[in-house]
Design an enzyme around this catalytic site. Structure first.
Site, PDB file in Angstrom:
ATOM      1  N   ASP A  17       2.906  39.142  -4.053  1.00  0.00           N
ATOM      2  CA  ASP A  17       4.380  39.234  -4.517  1.00  0.00           C
ATOM      3  C   ASP A  17       4.284  39.363  -6.075  1.00  0.00           C
ATOM      4  O   ASP A  17       3.278  39.070  -6.636  1.00  0.00           O
ATOM      5  CB  ASP A  17       5.207  37.962  -4.300  1.00  0.00           C
TER       6      ASP A  17
HETATM    7  C1  BGC Z   1      10.068  38.877  -4.875  1.00  0.00           C
HETATM    8  C2  BGC Z   1       9.818  40.284  -3.939  1.00  0.00           C
HETATM    9  C3  BGC Z   1      10.323  41.331  -4.449  1.00  0.00           C
HETATM   10  C4  BGC Z   1       9.380  41.461  -5.865  1.00  0.00           C
HETATM   11  C5  BGC Z   1       9.561  42.572  -6.501  1.00  0.00           C
HETATM   12  C6  BGC Z   1       9.653  38.833  -6.333  1.00  0.00           C
HETATM   13  O1  BGC Z   1       9.942  38.128  -6.981  1.00  0.00           O
HETATM   14  O2  BGC Z   1       9.864  37.605  -4.485  1.00  0.00           O
HETATM   15  O3  BGC Z   1      10.768  39.703  -2.726  1.00  0.00           O
HETATM   16  O4  BGC Z   1       9.992  42.378  -3.746  1.00  0.00           O
HETATM   17  O5  BGC Z   1       9.753  40.439  -6.568  1.00  0.00           O
HETATM   18  O6  BGC Z   1      10.790  42.617  -7.100  1.00  0.00           O
END
Ligand code: BGC
Length: 798
Positions: free
Chosen positions: A275
């Site tokens: 993530d």
């Molecule tokens: C979120 C993800 C997201 C990623 C990219 C993270 O903070 O938890 O779900 O896909 O950011 O934006």
């Protein structure tokens, strides 16, 4: 956690802490998509991965495991390896314009905003999810995005989770089926998904550091199966590791989760991406199974990997494995490369409308007040700012820039087309915490003498967002005061809700004749709500999450969101309806519930055991009939019970479902097939799935609390033999297929035997470890004989 009343100043503090802004006011546009940004460089040729692995330098390999910016992988131009682009999702494409962050703060290119997962899931419609996935896949291709970051298949452990609108359900079977269908849809377009957030990411509070303390059985039965279904069925290109820890270990550093379970058990052959910002120790996360770190680490990740290879902490072959996975992803992306096809924004808007129609849930409809007659009767009073300024998606990284937005007020006016008067009063300001007496008075005037007052209530955008959890489950108090005032002026009140996760409906729902749960319905939600209110369409949504009476009743209450970096999953397996049903608690609206403008009957339930033994298969057939006077869609739900078990089983568990559309008087058989896992539990001692032989209940109905027909099947089950040790209780020795008879013989029927084998009074003695029994004067077996027996019978232990 203190459940503080919601206040605007509290919100602003929380927002600034989480670096999130509330949703900006909706820009209502009627035009199609704006001109798209210049296409990103893309793959055109297939890659020869083994050859590339021999030609890449160590540094280039390490760099390939890091992003090049927020959204792209690293290219290696000298070897013709292009960069590919990943973007959010999941209910529409959120491709940020150049220089974008990942926090949703910058503008993104226009894309169809489909209903977020909470509403999509209420359709229980896998074919629809696949079509939405296909459409998003097409939009990704038009924008040359190779991977869309979703679906989110985490469980809704608590209604307070700020990101529940992005997740499907409290039930792993439902979430898994929907996630797999969505994945198949996206990937059919040559675009990959990233199933997220693996695993046990069930809250936003301390999401980057909190440790989910969860026992192995609960993890296996509740928190992992939706991922397992998507991985094994739909073969996603990527899986996203979550920010949190599980039982003290960061998921991004958990070899058990990312390699042991995901790859070795489930056979995942794609790439694991972190993530965004979810990696602290790069080499360690690489060893655990995170192949690609996103976004770009500014060189820190590359440096750590190179240092680890240099010092022998990381083998070059581990490095090569991860590099090969990145190259495989880049290569997969090349299949759909070439000219980027455009997409039909009108057709996608229509699909968004269809999805919104399927996702709204009619919770109550006293005296058949709905549907409203579009042509007859008096005035329709539309009250509530949400009718004019819809809330149709949640805040954070999933926030799509819609190609257009339809408001319910406009859609109602268009649909009624002058045949009835539609009058509007805003009633409240969305983000205010206090009633505005002038707006209330205007609303009351509007409702008085109207045929019906349709009241649009809901959660202000700042109440729920990625990055923080809700503090309570209530609607703003001033909205309920408005409801009181309007209902006093006109008792014919219909409430339409806009919220991303369950809100408390009691006791206010008694003041409404009908309640239509609109969740967040995407850009075409207004159209869909008008169609449902006017009976142009028949509601078919079913709750994918229980609506409890009170926050205090919820399973995780007292164990959410934890403290000092840990959250204890104290409710164990009893999440969602498993909790309410096992504890026989009243709820406001049960899991699976949703009314239609028609009615259905169920008969002729039949269960046939197609195969028994190691791979049981049971076919369940029921006949469903539309007993009303409108075409409608019923969702048939099959729950399995295991009334006699050596371990706790939830009162019932959803194991299969199907939708069937029937004309008035129409009738159709519906067949659902149950496999081994429908009957199995995770055996913590044997560390595998076990089906315990015996009778299983099969309950078929329209919700977890509306079971219409029931039957039972008896299955042989597995030979689940516990491994024996000298300290195993006598009971376990006696249950063992070969050690049991040996022990009976050795002890005999007299003396110890007379007590030990007595069904009732022997219980106390059978609980004693055999080794300790051997020390009792007169016990006929020595400790040495017991040690020998462990060796002798150990081989039969499975
Ligand atoms: C979120 C993800 C997201 C990623 C990219 C993270 O903070 O938890 O779900 O896909 O950011 O934006």
């Amino acid at each position: 956690m203190a459940h503080r009343p919601f206040r605007a100043d509290a919100v602003s503090v929380r927002l600034s802490m989480s670096n999130r802004e509330p949703l900006p006011p909706v820009k209502v546009r009627n035009s199609g998509p704006e001109p798209v940004a210049a296409p990103a460089p893309h793959v055109t040729a297939r890659l020869d991965i083994p050859a590339l692995l021999t030609r890449l330098t160590l540094e280039e390999k390490a760099q390939l495991l890091d992003g090049s910016d927020f959204w792209r992988t690293q290219p290696v131009e000298r070897l013709g390896i292009p960069a590919i682009m990943l973007s959010d999702g999941p209910h529409g494409l959120r491709k940020q314009r150049e220089g974008g962050d990942h926090l949703g703060l910058l503008d993104s290119v226009p894309a169809t905003c489909f209903p977020p997962a909470a509403a999509l899931a209420s359709s229980w419609d896998t074919a629809l999810l696949a079509r939405v996935g296909e459409a998003i896949g097409r939009e990704c291709r038009a924008e040359r995005v190779s991977v869309v970051l979703g679906p989110g298949v985490n469980m809704k452990r608590s209604p307070l989770c700020g990101r529940n609108f992005e997740y499907y359900s409290e039930d792993p079977a439902l979430a898994g089926e929907l996630g797999a269908a969505f994945t198949e849809g996206v990937q059919s377009q040559g675009v990959g998904v990233s199933v997220k957030h693996f695993a046990a990411n069930n809250q936003e509070t301390d999401r980057m550091t909190v440790s989910a303390e969860v026992d192995a059985r609960t993890l296996r039965e509740i928190y992992l199966p939706a991922f397992e279904t998507v991985v094994t069925r739909a073969r996603p290109w990527t899986v996203m590791s979550s920010y949190n820890k599980v039982n003290g270990t960061y998921v991004a550093e958990s070899r058990e989760l990312l390699t042991g379970i995901l790859r070795e058990e489930w056979g995942f052959d794609g790439l694991v991406v972190s993530d965004w910002g979810g990696v602290s120790r790069r080499a360690r996360s690489l060893t655990a199974g995170v192949d690609l770190e996103m976004p770009a680490s500014g060189g820190a990740g590359t440096e750590d990997i190179l240092e680890a290879v240099g010092s022998g902490r990381l083998s070059e072959s581990d490095l090569d494995t991860a590099v090969a996975r990145v190259l495989t992803l880049v290569d997969r992306a090349s299949v759909a490369a070439g000219a980027a096809p455009s997409f039909d924004a009108d057709a996608h808007h229509e699909l968004a409308r269809e999805a919104a129609l399927a996702g709204a849930v009619l919770l109550k409809n006293d005296d058949g007040i709905l549907p409203l007659d579009p042509a007859g009767g008096g005035r329709i009073a539309v009250i509530g700012e949400f009718a004019r300024t819809p809330r149709f998606q949640g805040a954070g990284s999933s926030q799509v820039n819609p190609t257009r937005v339809v408001t319910a007020l406009d859609a109602l006016r268009t649909a009624v087309d002058g045949r009835r008067e539609v009058v509007f009063a805003p009633g409240f300001e969305v983000e205010s915490e206090t009633a505005d007496p002038a707006l209330v008075a205007e609303a009351v005037r509007t409702a008085t003498d109207a045929d019906v007052a349709v009241l649009f209530l809901g959660l202000p955008p700042s109440y729920e967002s990625e990055g923080y959890d809700r503090a309570h489950m209530d609607l703003p108090a001033h909205q309920l005061e408005l409801l009181d005032a309007v209902a006093a002026a006109n008792p014919r009140v219909v409430v339409v809700l806009s919220n991303g996760s369950a809100v408390c409906l009691t006791p206010w729902q008694e003041r409404a004749r009908a309640v239509l749960e609109g969740w967040l319905l995407g850009q075409a939600g207004g159209d869909a709500l008008a169609d449902l209110l006017l009976g142009v369409a028949n509601p078919s949504g079913r709750l994918a999450e229980t609506i409890p009476l009170r926050h205090e009743d919820t399973p995780a209450f007292g164990n959410f969101p934890g403290a000092f970096g840990r959250v204890h999953y104290g409710e164990g397996l009893l999440v969602g309806y498993r909790w309410y049903d096992t504890r026989r608690m009243p709820v406001a609206h049960p899991f699976g519930h949703g009314f239609s403008y028609t009615t259905f009957s169920y008969d002729g339930l039949d269960a046939v055991i197609r195969s028994d033994g190691a791979e049981p298969e049971v076919e369940v057939t029921v006949t469903v009939t539309n007993t009303g006077d409108r075409t409608g869609t019923e969702t048939v739900q099959l729950y399995v019970t295991d009334p006699e078990s050596t371990v706790l089983r939830p009162a019932q568990e959803l194991r299969a479902f199907a939708r069937v559309t029937l004309e008035p008087g129409g009738s159709s058989p519906v067949t659902l097939t149950l496999g081994r896992r429908a009957f199995a539990f995770w055996h913590e001692a044997l560390e595998r799935w076990v089906v315990e032989g015996g009778t299983f209940g099969l309950r078929v109905g329209a919700s977890s609390r509306d079971i219409r027909v029931e039957t039972a099947v008896t299955l042989t089950g597995d030979d689940a033999v516990l491994p024996l040790a000298p300290d195993s209780p006598a009971e376990e020795w006696l249950a063992h297929p070969s050690a049991g008879p040996w022990l009976r013989d050795a002890v005999g029927d007299e003396g110890f035997g007379a007590i030990l084998f007595d069904p009732d009074s022997g219980q106390m003695m059978r609980a004693i470890p055999l080794r300790r029994l051997s020390r009792f004067p007169g016990f006929p077996l020595s400790e040495g004989q017991i040690d020998d027996a462990v060796i002798r019978f150990g081989e039969t232990a499975v």
